[in-house]
Design a protein around this motif. Sequence first.
Motif, short mmCIF file in Angstrom:
data_model
loop_
_atom_site.label_atom_id
_atom_site.label_comp_id
_atom_site.label_asym_id
_atom_site.label_seq_id
_atom_site.Cartn_x
_atom_site.Cartn_y
_atom_site.Cartn_z
N VAL A 59 13.61 13.58 19.07
CA VAL A 59 14.64 14.51 18.56
C VAL A 59 14.08 15.89 18.19
O VAL A 59 12.90 16.05 17.90
N GLU A 60 14.99 16.87 18.22
CA GLU A 60 14.65 18.22 17.79
C GLU A 60 15.15 18.39 16.36
O GLU A 60 16.36 18.36 16.10
N VAL A 61 14.22 18.56 15.44
CA VAL A 61 14.55 18.61 14.01
C VAL A 61 13.60 19.58 13.33
O VAL A 61 12.48 19.79 13.78
N CYS A 104 15.07 28.30 20.62
CA CYS A 104 15.60 27.82 21.90
C CYS A 104 16.81 26.92 21.64
O CYS A 104 17.90 27.42 21.44
N ASP A 105 16.63 25.60 21.60
CA ASP A 105 17.78 24.70 21.42
C ASP A 105 18.09 24.46 19.94
O ASP A 105 17.20 24.55 19.09
N PRO A 106 19.36 24.09 19.64
CA PRO A 106 19.75 23.80 18.26
C PRO A 106 19.09 22.52 17.73
O PRO A 106 19.10 21.48 18.39
N THR A 152 25.15 24.63 20.56
CA THR A 152 25.05 23.68 19.46
C THR A 152 25.08 22.24 19.97
O THR A 152 25.16 21.99 21.18
N ARG A 153 24.98 21.31 19.03
CA ARG A 153 25.12 19.88 19.32
C ARG A 153 25.87 19.27 18.15
O ARG A 153 25.71 19.71 17.02
N ASP A 154 26.66 18.24 18.45
CA ASP A 154 27.45 17.59 17.41
C ASP A 154 26.69 16.35 16.94
O ASP A 154 26.32 15.48 17.75
N ASP A 205 10.21 20.79 16.63
CA ASP A 205 10.93 21.94 17.17
C ASP A 205 11.24 21.81 18.65
O ASP A 205 10.49 21.17 19.38
N CYS A 206 12.30 22.49 19.07
CA CYS A 206 12.50 22.66 20.51
C CYS A 206 11.37 23.54 21.01
O CYS A 206 10.69 23.21 21.97
N ALA A 207 11.17 24.67 20.34
CA ALA A 207 10.07 25.57 20.68
C ALA A 207 9.47 26.08 19.38
O ALA A 207 10.18 26.60 18.52
N ALA A 219 6.13 26.26 25.28
CA ALA A 219 6.56 26.70 26.61
C ALA A 219 7.88 26.04 26.97
O ALA A 219 8.05 24.84 26.74
N LYS A 220 8.82 26.81 27.49
CA LYS A 220 10.15 26.28 27.78
C LYS A 220 10.54 26.44 29.24
O LYS A 220 10.45 27.52 29.81
N PRO A 221 11.02 25.33 29.85
CA PRO A 221 11.66 25.44 31.17
C PRO A 221 13.06 26.01 30.95
O PRO A 221 13.64 25.81 29.89
N GLY A 265 4.62 14.30 16.54
CA GLY A 265 5.34 15.57 16.37
C GLY A 265 5.48 16.33 17.68
O GLY A 265 4.60 16.25 18.53
N ARG A 266 6.59 17.04 17.81
CA ARG A 266 6.68 18.07 18.85
C ARG A 266 6.11 19.30 18.15
O ARG A 266 6.84 20.12 17.62
N ILE A 267 4.81 19.38 18.09
CA ILE A 267 4.17 20.37 17.21
C ILE A 267 2.74 20.62 17.67
O ILE A 267 2.17 19.80 18.39
N MET A 324 19.44 14.60 22.32
CA MET A 324 19.71 16.02 22.10
C MET A 324 20.09 16.74 23.39
O MET A 324 21.10 17.44 23.45
N HIS A 325 19.24 16.59 24.42
CA HIS A 325 19.34 17.51 25.57
C HIS A 325 20.49 17.25 26.51
O HIS A 325 20.81 18.09 27.33
N GLY A 326 21.14 16.08 26.38
CA GLY A 326 22.33 15.84 27.18
C GLY A 326 23.61 16.15 26.40
O GLY A 326 24.71 15.88 26.89
#
Length: 443
Positions: free
Chosen positions: A392-394, A422-424, A363-365, A66-68, A112-114, A105-107, A350-352
């Motif tokens: 990646v955020e998935v 937060c982010d897609p 969104t992101r393509d 996750d992003c968050a 916490a998000k900047p 994992g981002r888990i 993702m973030h750029g």
Amino acid sequence: MNWTPDSWRTFEALQQPLWPEQDQLDRVEKTLSTVPPLVFAGETRDLRQRLAKVSRGEAFLLQAGDCAESFDGFNADQIRDKLKVILQMAVVLTYSSGVPAIKVGRIAGQFAKPRSNPTETVDGTELPSFLGHMVNDLPFSDADRRPNPERLLHAYNQSASTLNLLRAFTKGGFADLHRVNTWNSEFVAQSPSGQRYAQLGDEITRALRFMEAAGISSHHPEIHEADFFTSHEALILQYEEALTRKDSLTGDWYNCSAHMVWIGERTRKLDGAHVEFFRGIHNPIGCKIGPTATPDEVVALCDALDPDRSPGRLTLISRMGHQGVAEGLPPLLKAVRESGHPVVWACDPMHGNTFTADSGHKTRDFEHVVAEVAGFFSAHKEAGTHPGGIHVEVTGDDVTECVGGASVVETTDLSKRYETMCDPRLNASQGIELAFRVAELLQ
Ligand code: PEP
Ligand code: CO
């Protein structure tokens, strides 16, 4: 080296909440400093050794999630589905590349998000921005946006229970390679990437059956269990400090809130509190590197964060954007290579690549994501360095947050299931499709 877990406090800490109640924060920190560690030093050393392999091109890092993470609707199915998609992506990468995929994992702590702006204004009312469930809440009201230190305890407890389930799933049979075909969720199975995955699963199943028929034992822990590590952006330093403990075996300090932690793009200031905190912990650590980073700055970060030049210690996570990677990344690869720092280079595609769609959704393509990874691979080929991994955020769910992919999400679909805090994020089919695309680049 004149470092203590609290030495960051005399440096400027960016992106910190304005906690309204100092007493309450002090009490929470005191509690957190006595709770059991979430991970053990030995486990983080194990990950560090695996990342050392990545730095030599002998393994590939898959950092995903996750992003968050959210406190709302927290349940076992969601954790299982996130784990499933990461296991699936790892199988695709391992099968195609022939090297192990290190799963991080981002888990279990990514709360916490900047933010680009510390406040948000709606209809003339200005409130603090949402900083992640570890700090405040998403609804736009005074009470929800007020930072609440009790949330740090909630984050710890949810991380503990998430990790508990992850350990059970990965060591208790669910992640057994014999079950590779049961990881396809129903909606994924119907998508082109899910069908491709099912074929690969059949091949693996046949190979395992062949091995067993030929008398080659498949009773190896590598087949029956998965190694899975946790990570998050260590943003709220009071929380990270409170969970930092001295390892009784080595006498070294470890941040026991996760196996790996990273510094975000907005807090990687050389003379800032985050770099100060990170330099003293012995975990493997990451640092995001965005398009404004200069070669000198990146080498200085390497010097500060990995003075011993120890392979596996530092992962640089570049996030240049699909249009910036071809020009932005090569000078950094060259400078770091010449400095002799044995870093892992990972690509965050993702973030750029975030933009606002006509529908108003962030969104992101999918094709931009693939394009940045492709640019990352060519830059490494050119520089003679290893493209070490992706970040990646998935999610395991069938969300519609990023556009594109083979079972196309259109801009008009975005409102159907836009659920991110937060982010897609890529949905599970897009995640698996990305793994296939990356696998082709790896070959
Ligand atoms: C993130 O990883 O969610 C994030 C905020 O990234 P960055 O620091 O690279 O912007
Ligand atoms: Co994000």
